[in-house]
Design an enzyme around this catalytic site. Structure first.
Site, PDB file in Angstrom:
ATOM      1  N   LYS A 287       0.846  -1.180   0.000  1.00 51.27           N
ATOM      2  CA  LYS A 287       0.000   0.000   0.000  1.00 51.27           C
ATOM      3  C   LYS A 287       0.892   1.244   0.000  1.00 51.27           C
ATOM      4  CE  LYS A 287      -4.030   2.008   2.341  1.00 51.27           C
ATOM      5  NZ  LYS A 287      -4.998   1.874   3.447  1.00 51.27           N
ATOM      6  N   GLU A 376     -18.924  -5.279  11.241  1.00 49.61           N
ATOM      7  CA  GLU A 376     -19.867  -4.530  12.066  1.00 49.61           C
ATOM      8  C   GLU A 376     -20.852  -5.436  12.791  1.00 49.61           C
ATOM      9  OE1 GLU A 376     -18.258  -1.824   8.956  1.00 49.61           O
ATOM     10  OE2 GLU A 376     -19.161  -3.833   8.907  1.00 49.61           O
ATOM     11  N   ARG A 404     -25.128  -1.951   8.394  1.00 47.57           N
ATOM     12  CA  ARG A 404     -24.808  -3.346   8.115  1.00 47.57           C
ATOM     13  C   ARG A 404     -25.086  -4.244   9.319  1.00 47.57           C
ATOM     14  NH1 ARG A 404     -20.133  -2.831   3.831  1.00 47.57           N
ATOM     15  NH2 ARG A 404     -19.995  -5.057   4.082  1.00 47.57           N
TER      16      ARG A 404
END
Length: 642
Positions: A287, A376, A404
């Site tokens: 990244k 979540e 969610r």
């Protein structure tokens, strides 16, 4: 500032142009694409490190696949900048995430190359599988590719999608972009599993040696590769038991390979394109690749804001006077203060310790604060489980991400009346992240749940006091506190902690003829509007309700007995929200009044700065002034600066 792309990139207006280049030229295209992303984001802002990590993959996919006929789904969406630039949006890229500019995420309304909107995470496998199954039913020879980050793979939906893909007999390729990061470092057993695969020197060396040896045999290429595949399959379980996870789900596993080797990627994708059925390619990337500072500090450079690309200095606003803190930081410091007094307090967040500022507690109290990954649903039920054992859990989830876990809030918390404290960060319009991240619906979807307290602070002091109130032992029920992204209004915010009576609002000021009822931070917009209105002889009353459930009926009886013109202000959907609660009270008690509801309208609101979006939706200070003037009969256009 005009930022020019490199000579090859300047000629690529679609993947068809990319395909005209030789394989040797792809190295230069990758260099130019990476530099263009750095140049534009440093000046105009946006997400940064994620897209740098998939430059080679973006080029290889559009070089090999016949997009947009073949369908790519990018998950999470902020790794798709290179994809956007290669698909006709190069010149518009400087408008990325700006008001009326292109979206920072894939958006079906924006381009036919954006096959699926992905603003959060973990939806790509299910979506791509659905596309592949539909293509098969229609008799089309389309390819479907899901590019999923390893952080997004932790969510239950990703596993549900893989579980079905393995038996659906559809031609879908899952590309696992493994960089050990989402925004913050990834956590959990899956991270360790992927690390074992990618670092197993014995397995990877043995696999490479077999391919090289068989390639020298005097037989056909297809035969040797088929032989290598069989041998590779047989040794995976023997040398590295962990490598069987994906194959146990009946996904053919390939890799891991270097995600920054464009030649290897092109060759591999070319081969996989001709292999039918469900398969997974594991690529290892860095990244922030190509920008050394981003490679070293990937969390900081996920979305750094504007910066000097040469020195790496991230530009910060300078102020001569103390500025208010971010609401998230008030939460992060206050929960530590409370936890030092109350040993039962626990902090939980799904993959957002930096964004929610739970990182402060994780650093100081690592045994009492937990990042559970992009999960979540698990975060909510984990919190509920802890609550059954006497823990007082502050479950901090962004408002839009809480959607969610709605089933878990109802079934696992509310029905059992467990004292979980939901701190909903990013309530309301969040700005440049746009529609997928706006916390527009939590007021409406939480206030209809039995046993749930629904509150919102107007400032930092109120946030601290609501958190203090929620953790008191006597308040043994679900409690939600929602607050916006960004700064509050109190530079001196470390006020003494005080209990707030649940369900009690406050009258900020009396007035004449008309009353403004506010919920949460937009009450500050109302305060600004009232100052402007009073200069012209209009003197509204102002009430800060603080709670939409239970709502302060005594205060509302006072309001409706004194005023027949009322404006409600909220940073949430007007459908089923705070204003709707006021109308319900009015109807239930047979009051008659003219009520104007200001808030997020019943439509999808796109991206822009928060101030631009408040203005668009009409509930900034200027919008409140206009509404009040209209109701009292003075239709004068007034511009108010916050």
């Amino acid at each position: 500032m005009n930022i020019a792309p490199g000579p090859l990139l300047s000629m690529i207006n679609s993947p068809a142009d990319l395909k005209q280049l030789s394989r040797e030229q792809l190295h230069q295209v990758c260099d130019e694409l990476r530099q263009y992303i750095i140049d534009v984001v440093s000046v105009h802002g946006g997400h940064f490190a994620a897209s740098l990590g998939v430059v080679e993959l973006s080029v290889a996919l559009h070089y090999i696949y016949n997009t947009p006929y073949d369908q790519l789904v990018w998950d999470v969406g902020h790794q798709a900048y290179g994809h956007k630039i290669l698909t006709g949006r190069r010149d518009a890229f400087p408008t990325n995430r700006k008001y009326n500019g292109i979206s920072g995420f894939p958006n079906r309304k924006e381009s036919e190359y954006d096959t699926f909107g992905v603003g959060h995470s973990s939806t790509s496998i299910s979506a791509a599988l659905g596309m592949a199954m539909a293509s098969k039913i229609k008799g089309e020879n389309r390819k479907a590719v899901a590019v999923i980050g390893d952080g997004a793979l932790t969510a239950g939906l990703a596993f549900e999608g893989m579980n079905h893909a393995g038996v659906a007999d559809s031609d879908v390729l899952i590309i696992l972009n493994d960089n050990c990061m989402s925004i913050d470092p990834n956590v959990g057993a899956l991270k360790e599993y992927l690390t074992d695969i990618s670092t197993s020197q014995t397995y990877n060396k043995f696999k490479d040696d077999i391919w090289k040896a068989l390639g020298k045999l005097p037989v056909g290429k297809n035969f040797t590769r088929e032989m290598a595949s069989k041998i590779e399959h047989s040794i995976k379980g023997f040398i590295n038991k962990n490598s069987n996870l994906f194959e146990a789900l009946k996904l053919r596993y390939f890799g891991p390979i270097d995600g920054h080797n464009i030649s290897k990627l092109v060759d591999t994708l070319h081969d996989l394109k001709n292999i039918p059925g469900p398969k997974l390619l594991h690529i290892v990337t860095v990244k922030g690749k190509g920008y050394s500072l981003a490679e070293k500090d990937q969390t900081r450079w996920h979305a750094p804001g504007l910066f000097d690309k040469i020195t790496g200095e991230i530009y910060k606003k300078s102020f001569e006077v103390p500025q208010p803190p971010k609401y998230q930081d008030v939460f992060g410091h206050t929960i530590i203060e409370l936890a030092e007094q109350n040993k039962s307090i626990i902090g939980v967040t799904p993959a957002m310790p930096s964004g929610s500022s739970l990182k402060f507690m994780m650093e100081k109290m690592p045994d009492r604060a937990f990042d559970v990954g992009i999960c979540e649903q698990h975060a909510v039920t984990l919190s509920a489980g802890m609550a059954t054992q006497g823990m007082r859990v502050f479950c901090n989830i962004y408002s839009s991400f809480m959607q969610r876990a709605y089933d878990q809030v109802i079934h696992d918390v509310a029905i059992q009346n467990l004292p979980v404290v939901f701190c909903l960060d990013r309530g309301g319009l969040v700005g440049e992240d746009g529609a997928t991240h706006h916390g527009a619906y939590d007021i409406a979807y939480f206030r209809c749940i039995p046993n749930m307290v629904v509150s919102s602070p107007m400032n930092e002091q109120e946030l601290r006091n609501l958190m203090y109130t929620a953790q008191l032992e006597k308040n043994d029920f679900p409690f939600s506190i929602r607050y916006p992204r960004g700064e509050g209004v109190m530079p001196e915010w470390r006020t003494p902690l005080e209990e707030i009576t649940i369900g009690k609002g406050r009258k900020i000021k009396d007035g004449k003829e008309i009353a403004i009822l506010s919920f949460g931070h937009p009450g500050n917009f109302a305060t600004t509007a009232i100052r402007e209105l009073r200069t012209d002889g209009i003197d509204p009353a102002h009430y800060d309700l603080r709670f939409v459930k239970p709502i302060d009926e005594d205060l509302l009886h006072e309001v409706f007995s004194k005023y027949n013109k009322i404006v409600t202000v909220e940073d949430g959907t007007v459908v089923g929200g705070f204003g709707s609660a006021i109308l319900e009270f009015m109807a239930a008690h047979n009051y008659k009044a003219d009520v104007k509801m200001l808030g997020i309208p019943d439509r999808i609101v796109e991206h822009g700065t928060p101030k631009e979006l408040y203005r668009e939706c009409g509930y900034d200070a200027a919008g409140i002034v206009a509404a009040v003037r209209e109701m009292v009969g003075e239709k004068v256009q007034v511009n108010v600066k916050l």
